[in-house]
Every structure is written in structure tokens, then in C-alpha cells.
Design a protein around this motif. Structure first.
Motif, short mmCIF file in Angstrom:
data_model
loop_
_atom_site.label_atom_id
_atom_site.label_comp_id
_atom_site.label_asym_id
_atom_site.label_seq_id
_atom_site.Cartn_x
_atom_site.Cartn_y
_atom_site.Cartn_z
N ILE A 66 -30.21 26.03 11.51
CA ILE A 66 -28.55 26.39 11.83
C ILE A 66 -27.81 27.76 11.11
O ILE A 66 -28.02 28.65 12.06
CB ILE A 66 -27.35 25.49 11.70
CG1 ILE A 66 -26.30 26.12 12.50
CG2 ILE A 66 -26.73 25.66 9.95
CD1 ILE A 66 -25.87 25.50 13.65
N GLU A 67 -28.58 28.51 9.90
CA GLU A 67 -28.34 29.42 8.79
C GLU A 67 -29.64 30.61 10.17
O GLU A 67 -29.13 31.52 10.31
CB GLU A 67 -28.72 29.46 8.01
CG GLU A 67 -28.21 28.70 7.25
CD GLU A 67 -28.53 28.81 5.49
OE1 GLU A 67 -29.77 29.18 5.41
OE2 GLU A 67 -28.12 27.58 4.65
N GLU A 68 -30.26 30.14 11.13
CA GLU A 68 -31.49 31.48 11.31
C GLU A 68 -30.49 31.40 12.97
O GLU A 68 -30.28 32.51 13.51
CB GLU A 68 -33.18 30.26 11.08
CG GLU A 68 -33.68 30.56 10.08
CD GLU A 68 -34.72 29.65 10.31
OE1 GLU A 68 -35.44 29.36 9.62
OE2 GLU A 68 -35.24 28.68 11.31
N SER A 69 -30.16 30.56 13.30
CA SER A 69 -29.13 30.34 14.29
C SER A 69 -28.59 31.73 14.43
O SER A 69 -27.33 32.26 15.23
CB SER A 69 -28.91 28.96 15.46
OG SER A 69 -29.48 28.27 15.82
N ASN A 70 -27.44 31.05 13.42
CA ASN A 70 -26.21 31.73 13.28
C ASN A 70 -26.33 33.67 13.05
O ASN A 70 -26.09 34.40 13.27
CB ASN A 70 -25.38 31.66 12.14
CG ASN A 70 -24.50 30.00 12.34
OD1 ASN A 70 -24.18 29.39 11.20
ND2 ASN A 70 -24.75 29.80 13.63
N GLY A 71 -27.64 33.73 12.13
CA GLY A 71 -28.09 34.72 11.80
C GLY A 71 -28.61 35.80 12.77
O GLY A 71 -27.79 36.99 13.03
N THR A 72 -29.06 35.34 13.68
CA THR A 72 -29.32 35.71 14.94
C THR A 72 -28.55 35.91 15.85
O THR A 72 -28.57 37.49 16.44
CB THR A 72 -30.10 34.44 16.12
OG1 THR A 72 -31.10 34.49 15.55
CG2 THR A 72 -30.45 35.40 17.39
N PHE A 73 -27.26 35.25 16.14
CA PHE A 73 -25.95 36.05 16.22
C PHE A 73 -25.71 37.07 15.41
O PHE A 73 -24.85 37.62 16.17
CB PHE A 73 -25.31 35.22 16.63
CG PHE A 73 -25.90 34.02 17.98
CD1 PHE A 73 -25.65 34.19 19.16
CD2 PHE A 73 -25.54 33.31 18.15
CE1 PHE A 73 -26.51 33.55 21.04
CE2 PHE A 73 -26.72 31.92 19.05
CZ PHE A 73 -27.07 32.27 19.81
N TYR A 74 -25.60 37.02 14.36
CA TYR A 74 -24.85 37.90 13.31
C TYR A 74 -25.67 39.41 13.74
O TYR A 74 -24.58 40.48 13.80
CB TYR A 74 -25.08 37.35 12.65
CG TYR A 74 -23.43 36.76 11.69
CD1 TYR A 74 -22.96 36.09 12.02
CD2 TYR A 74 -24.09 35.94 11.07
CE1 TYR A 74 -22.24 35.23 12.18
CE2 TYR A 74 -23.75 34.50 10.45
CZ TYR A 74 -22.41 34.44 11.75
OH TYR A 74 -21.44 33.25 10.83
N SER A 75 -27.09 39.12 13.39
CA SER A 75 -28.31 40.47 14.11
C SER A 75 -27.76 40.80 15.08
O SER A 75 -28.10 42.49 15.61
CB SER A 75 -29.44 40.14 13.81
OG SER A 75 -30.02 41.24 13.79
N LEU A 76 -27.48 40.27 16.28
CA LEU A 76 -27.47 41.01 17.82
C LEU A 76 -26.03 41.79 17.55
O LEU A 76 -25.52 42.17 18.26
CB LEU A 76 -27.07 39.78 18.87
CG LEU A 76 -28.20 39.02 19.25
CD1 LEU A 76 -27.97 37.60 20.58
CD2 LEU A 76 -29.69 40.11 19.64
#
Length: 415
Positions: free
Chosen positions: A389-399
Motif C-alpha cells: 500500500i505504501e508503494e501504491s500510494n507513493g506511485t500516485f503521489y509521484s504522478l
């Protein structure tokens, strides 16, 4: 960088490399244990092995940093203190055994000297081999050592110690000495232990791309285990079964299809965290308070870890740039669906123009947070690798940071 004389004196001595050499050899042999075998670290010797048939291997480890003109490690000479001290220590232990049990004791043990020093025309090795094979008698062998002993000059501690080491061999009983020499072995020029351990790990049929990570995991696990045992006053003694239990998961991981996550936990955060685009929008829609720096740092860490992870996977050939591009496009499409869903009534309110400016603003922020909340529950998948979930959230934050997506209805114009 300038180093003071005092710092040179108090800094870690190069001799510490010898302890590293000893520990790496311990790891090397520990990874090679067979069922029913055990290994000890500074229990009966520098390292010792207990085999399933009851026999043991005592290992003395000697390391040198001295090099010759051709950059090779120096040779082990006839009067090498490392050599004679090892022979002395072994014979000292033998002499502590009841006299009538010494031969039985020796017959169950192999004595091994392991060193990175080389052998070049060392007469001691030649004479020892001749004595072991019966080409010369015990008297002739001792005569050779006595001549060596008498050739030592000076009265300094080094010379005196060397004479003491040789004296125990000269005074040893012939039958005991003969049995001891038959069980004596030398492993010379033994170096590059890191590579040897890595080759051992590779032989377990792991994914070569995970080699560095598995090497570090094995070293780390065994280092901590050694430290904890010593700290608790326990012997550093471990069986094949214990090793298997402690590090088996490293090799299972090395054989499966999971991508490595060997990133360091410490992330260098940027200055002015609140000035990041994705943070600005989260603050604007009231998901974040600009004063909550710990939470802002947490979200920033998710973003940076994800970006570093993708980069490492590309460098280690788990992903291609095309894979990454397809992943990003899928994430944007997924976000787009949530964004449309969350702002359906926002568009309706704008078209009807029935809300005052303040109410409309509140509705738009509320729907932006709905989009964000929906996206935060998504577990992404990349080339079959499930992200947490942290990596998934991090993906959207990066985008969001790179203006690929946003939460407000007019995010493109705003950010």
C-alpha cells in the motif's frame, strides 16, 4: 582530508581486517554445512567444524595485508610467526589431554591452517610432507626444526616467542608428533572470501540479480546472531539445522519471482517539503495540514521510495523502460476513472450554477478528497509484482508531483 597523528593511533587498526577474514571464513563454511554438522566460532579454535561421523576440523586463520613488489600477498616463510603460533596452540591443547588418550584425540581431528599468504619454496612445508609420508624420521624432522630454532637471532619478544613455539614441537613425543603431522593441512593463498561466498550463494540456484541482496542478508543475519550470542555470554556454535532455519528464507526468496527490495530505509528528503506540488494540492483540499511535517515527510518518503524502487528494478533488469511506461499509463487510466466518478456531481453543480462560490468550493474539495481516498485503497501491480500500500500510494503521489494526475477538478490548470 587531513588525519592527525592521534587519529591515526586511535583509528581502527588494519589488524581488524584479520577478524573480518575470520568471520567471512566462518560464513563461507557455515553456508557449506551438511545435515548433522555444526560449526563453532572461537569455541575450540578460530573456527571449528564438527562432522556427523564424530570427527572435527580445527581451523586457524591468519591474514596479512603485506604485499610483494608484484602486488601479490607475501609468502609464508620458514620462520613465520603465524605458522609456528598455530602449531604451538594445537600442540598445547594436545598436551592438555591425558597422555594415554592423546593419539585417539588427534586421530579424530584435522588441523588446518588457512591463510592468504602464499607458498614459495618454504622448506618447512617440504620437510613436513616428507615426515608425514615417512620419507624422514621424527629425529630428522626435529633436527631440522632445532636448526631453525637455533638460527633465530636476538632476544626481543618476537624472537623469544618464535623459539617457544618451535620448542613445543621439538619436545613433542615422536608418536604424537607423527600422528599430528599426518592430520595437518595447509590452505595457502586463500583470499577473495567475498567472491567465494557469493559463488556459494549462486550455487544454490538463486536469481543472480538478487545476489548482492542475499549476500548482505546472510552476512547480516549471521553477524547479528554472532553478536547476540557473544553479548549473552553464549558460545558461537551453530548447526546445519539452525543455519537452515535462519537463512533458508533468503534462498527461497532468491529462487522466487518476487522483485528485490534492497533499498536503504534512510531517504534524503528534499528541502521545503511543503513546496512540493503534490503536497501543495493535498494541503489545498484540506487532506493535509501544512504544519504536520511528520505526515508530509511520510508521504514524501512513500513517493521517493517508489521512484528509487522503479529505478533500481530497471537497472537490475527486472523492468524495462517500456514496462515502466505501460505501468504509469495504467495508473493514470485507473486514476482517471476514480476522478470522473468522484467529480460527476461537481460537473453537474458547475453546469447548473446553483451554488454560491463558497459552497461550490467546499463541494469541489470534498469530491477531490473522495478521489484521493479511493485511490489510496488501491494495491497496484507491476509486471505481476504486487506493490504494497505504501508503494501504491507513493506511485500516485509521484504522478501528482510530476503533474500527470491531480485531485481537484481543475488540477491541470492549477498545478
Amino acid at each position: 582530508m587531513e588525519v592527525t597523528k592521534n587519529q591515526e593511533i586511535t583509528a581502527a587498526d588494519k589488524k581488524s581486517v584479520g577478524f573480518d577474514y575470520q568471520f567471512l571464513y566462518f560464513v563461507y563454511k557455515a553456508l557449506d554445512l551438511k545435515p548433522g554438522e555444526k560449526i563453532g566460532y572461537e569455541v575450540k579454535d578460530d573456527v571449528h567444524l564438527e562432522l556427523e561421523d564424530g570427527h572435527e576440523v580445527f581451523v586457524q586463520l591468519k591474514h596479512s595485508l603485506q604485499i610483494k613488489k608484484n602486488m601479490d600477498i607475501i609468502n609464508m616463510t620458514e620462520k613465520d610467526s603465524d605458522l609456528w603460533k598455530s602449531l604451538y596452540n594445537w600442540n598445547l591443547s594436545i598436551n592438555e589431554i591425558d597422555e594415554d588418550k592423546r593419539l585417539d584425540y588427534i586421530n579424530k581431528i584435522e588441523f588446518v591452517l588457512v591463510t592468504n599468504k602464499n607458498n614459495e619454496n618454504n622448506k618447512f612445508f617440504t620437510k613436513t610432507k616428507e615426515f608425514s609420508k615417512g620419507s624422514i624420521t621424527a629425529m630428522e624432522y626435529k633436527k631440522y626444526i632445532l636448526e631453525l630454532h637455533n638460527s633465530i637471532e636476538g632476544d626481543k619478544p618476537y624472537s623469544n616467542n618464535l623459539k617457544k613455539y618451535m620448542k613445543i614441537i621439538i619436545n613433542q613425543k615422536d608418536d604424537i608428533l607423527k600422528s599430528f603431522v599426518k592430520k595437518l593441512n595447509f590452505t595457502l593463498g586463500f583470499d577473495n572470501l567475498v567472491k567465494k561466498i557469493k559463488d556459494q550463494i549462486l550455487s544454490k540456484h538463486i536469481d543472480e540479480r538478487k545476489l548482492e541482496e542475499i549476500f548482505e542478508r546472510c552476512i547480516g543475519i549471521l553477524s547479528i546472531w554472532k553478536y547476540e550470542n557473544i553479548k549473552n555470554g553464549e558460545r558461537v556454535f551453530i548447526s546445519f539445522e539452525d543455519i537452515d532455519k535462519s537463512i533458508k528464507h533468503c534462498f527461497i526468496y532468491g529462487r522466487n519471482d518476487k522483485f528485490p527490495r534492497n533499498l536503504k530505509d534512510d531517504i534524503d528528503l528534499p528541502d521545503k517539503l511543503q513546496e512540493q506540488n503534490f503536497i501543495k494540492e493535498l494541503i489545498e483540499i484540506n487532506d493535509l495540514d501544512s504544519t504536520k511535517l511528520i505526515k508530509i515527510a511520510k508521504y514524501t518518503t512513500f513517493k521517493l521510495k517508489l521512484e528509487n524502487l522503479l529505478e533500481s528494478w530497471i537497472q537490475e533488469n527486472y523492468l524495462t523502460e517500456t514496462d515502466k511506461e505501460q505501468f504509469i499509463n495504467e495508473c493514470i487510466s485507473l486514476w482517471s476513472n476514480y476522478h470522473v466518478k468522484s467529480h460527476r456531481n461537481s460537473n453537474k453543480a458547475i453546469r447548473k450554477d446553483v451554488l454560491n462560490e463558497e459552497d461550490l468550493k467546499e463541494l469541489l474539495y470534498e469530491n477531490a478528497v473522495k478521489c484521493l481516498d479511493d485511490v489510496r485503497t488501491v494495491f497496484l501491480e507491476l509486471c505481476g509484482e504486487k506493490l504494497n500500500i505504501e508503494e501504491s500510494n507513493g506511485t500516485f503521489y509521484s504522478l501528482s508531483q510530476h503533474a500527470e494526475i491531480g485531485w481537484k477538478i481543475e488540477w491541470q490548470r492549477r498545478y
